[in-house]
Design a protein around this motif. Structure first.
Motif, PDB file in Angstrom:
ATOM      1  N   PHE A 193      -4.729  -3.434  -1.697  1.00 25.00           N
ATOM      2  CA  PHE A 193      -5.647  -4.530  -1.388  1.00 25.00           C
ATOM      3  C   PHE A 193      -6.940  -3.973  -0.801  1.00 25.00           C
ATOM      4  O   PHE A 193      -6.905  -3.080   0.051  1.00 25.00           O
ATOM      5  CB  PHE A 193      -5.002  -5.495  -0.386  1.00 25.00           C
ATOM      6  CG  PHE A 193      -3.917  -6.336  -0.992  1.00 25.00           C
ATOM      7  CD1 PHE A 193      -2.652  -5.808  -1.220  1.00 25.00           C
ATOM      8  CD2 PHE A 193      -4.159  -7.640  -1.382  1.00 25.00           C
ATOM      9  CE1 PHE A 193      -1.652  -6.565  -1.797  1.00 25.00           C
ATOM     10  CE2 PHE A 193      -3.170  -8.414  -1.956  1.00 25.00           C
ATOM     11  CZ  PHE A 193      -1.913  -7.872  -2.171  1.00 25.00           C
ATOM     12  N   VAL A 218      -9.966  -5.626   1.015  1.00 27.81           N
ATOM     13  CA  VAL A 218     -10.479  -6.874   1.584  1.00 27.81           C
ATOM     14  C   VAL A 218     -11.877  -6.605   2.158  1.00 27.81           C
ATOM     15  O   VAL A 218     -12.014  -5.805   3.095  1.00 27.81           O
ATOM     16  CB  VAL A 218      -9.534  -7.388   2.684  1.00 27.81           C
ATOM     17  CG1 VAL A 218     -10.113  -8.633   3.339  1.00 27.81           C
ATOM     18  CG2 VAL A 218      -8.153  -7.664   2.110  1.00 27.81           C
ATOM     19  N   GLY A 252     -12.583  -8.874  -3.977  1.00 27.12           N
ATOM     20  CA  GLY A 252     -11.210  -8.512  -3.618  1.00 27.12           C
ATOM     21  C   GLY A 252     -10.280  -8.532  -4.814  1.00 27.12           C
ATOM     22  O   GLY A 252      -9.453  -7.635  -4.992  1.00 27.12           O
ATOM     23  N   LEU A 286      -8.523  -5.251  -6.635  1.00 27.40           N
ATOM     24  CA  LEU A 286      -7.066  -5.215  -6.684  1.00 27.40           C
ATOM     25  C   LEU A 286      -6.599  -4.958  -8.126  1.00 27.40           C
ATOM     26  O   LEU A 286      -5.685  -4.173  -8.366  1.00 27.40           O
ATOM     27  CB  LEU A 286      -6.480  -6.525  -6.162  1.00 27.40           C
ATOM     28  CG  LEU A 286      -4.975  -6.522  -5.893  1.00 27.40           C
ATOM     29  CD1 LEU A 286      -4.629  -7.475  -4.772  1.00 27.40           C
ATOM     30  CD2 LEU A 286      -4.145  -6.843  -7.114  1.00 27.40           C
ATOM     31  N   ALA A 342      -6.082 -11.408   2.337  1.00 28.58           N
ATOM     32  CA  ALA A 342      -5.397 -10.777   1.206  1.00 28.58           C
ATOM     33  C   ALA A 342      -4.550 -11.803   0.446  1.00 28.58           C
ATOM     34  O   ALA A 342      -4.503 -11.810  -0.787  1.00 28.58           O
ATOM     35  CB  ALA A 342      -4.533  -9.608   1.694  1.00 28.58           C
TER      36      ALA A 342
END
Ligand SMILES: [Zn+2]
Length: 180
Positions: free
Chosen positions: A97, A99, A113, A117, A145
């Motif tokens: 992840f 963020v 984000g 990912l 997340a």
């Protein structure tokens, strides 16, 4: 007599130099000794390790991200056009992840984000660099997340009705990445 509200200046955990803290910021590098530190509601100011990725153009600022490995488990219910299998396969392994920790719109936060990912960058360590202010508290990383996971799931080409999500996130590290 009414006394004016006194703001307590933040000082470096290592050398007590006053930190150039602006409202909403939660992490700084001491201008005197270079110690990075994080402000936490519970613990106050604590030392922090900041990692810098290669590729930041000299003289420009990088963007801070909270980076953590996480395992999502989710149950989807759909009206039609079932993509549950795709979702299961995708989330069957831990994912990285990214963020955004800098101040940005919700659209940018979720968009960036989700993109990182789905296509995680290879993080090669690089030299320290200046970076945009860190404004997303560590305490908000898991919720953000989860929001990114929901955005990815809502974007699958089916009519999702409901998603139950559990996300187990490892402790995040603060990375400074080149602007993308
Ligand atoms: Zn210092």
């Amino acid at each position: 007599m009414v006394r004016p509200i006194e703001l307590i200046p933040l000082v470096c955990v290592q050398c007590s130099t006053r930190l150039p803290a602006q409202p909403d910021e939660v992490a700084w590098v001491c201008p005197q000794c270079g110690q990075a530190q994080l402000l936490d509601d519970d613990d106050g100011l604590t030392p922090l390790t900041i990692r810098y990725a290669a590729g930041i153009t000299p003289g420009s600022k990088g963007n801070p991200f909270w980076v953590a490995k996480g395992q999502a488990s989710l149950r989807r219910e759909t009206y039609s056009g079932n993509k549950d299998r795709d979702a299961q396969v995708f989330w069957s392994q831990p994912r990285w992840f990214f963020v955004p920790a800098f101040n940005c719109s919700l659209e940018t936060l979720v968009g960036t984000g989700a993109r990182l990912l789905l296509q995680p960058p290879q993080l090669q360590p690089g030299p320290a660099a200046a970076f945009e202010p860190v404004t997303l508290p560590l305490a908000d990383v898991t919720a953000t997340a989860e929001f990114i996971v929901m955005a990815i799931e809502a974007d699958r080409k089916d009519k999702v009705k409901q998603i139950q999500l559990k996300l187990a996130l490892e402790p995040p590290a603060l990375w400074i990445l080149p602007r993308m």
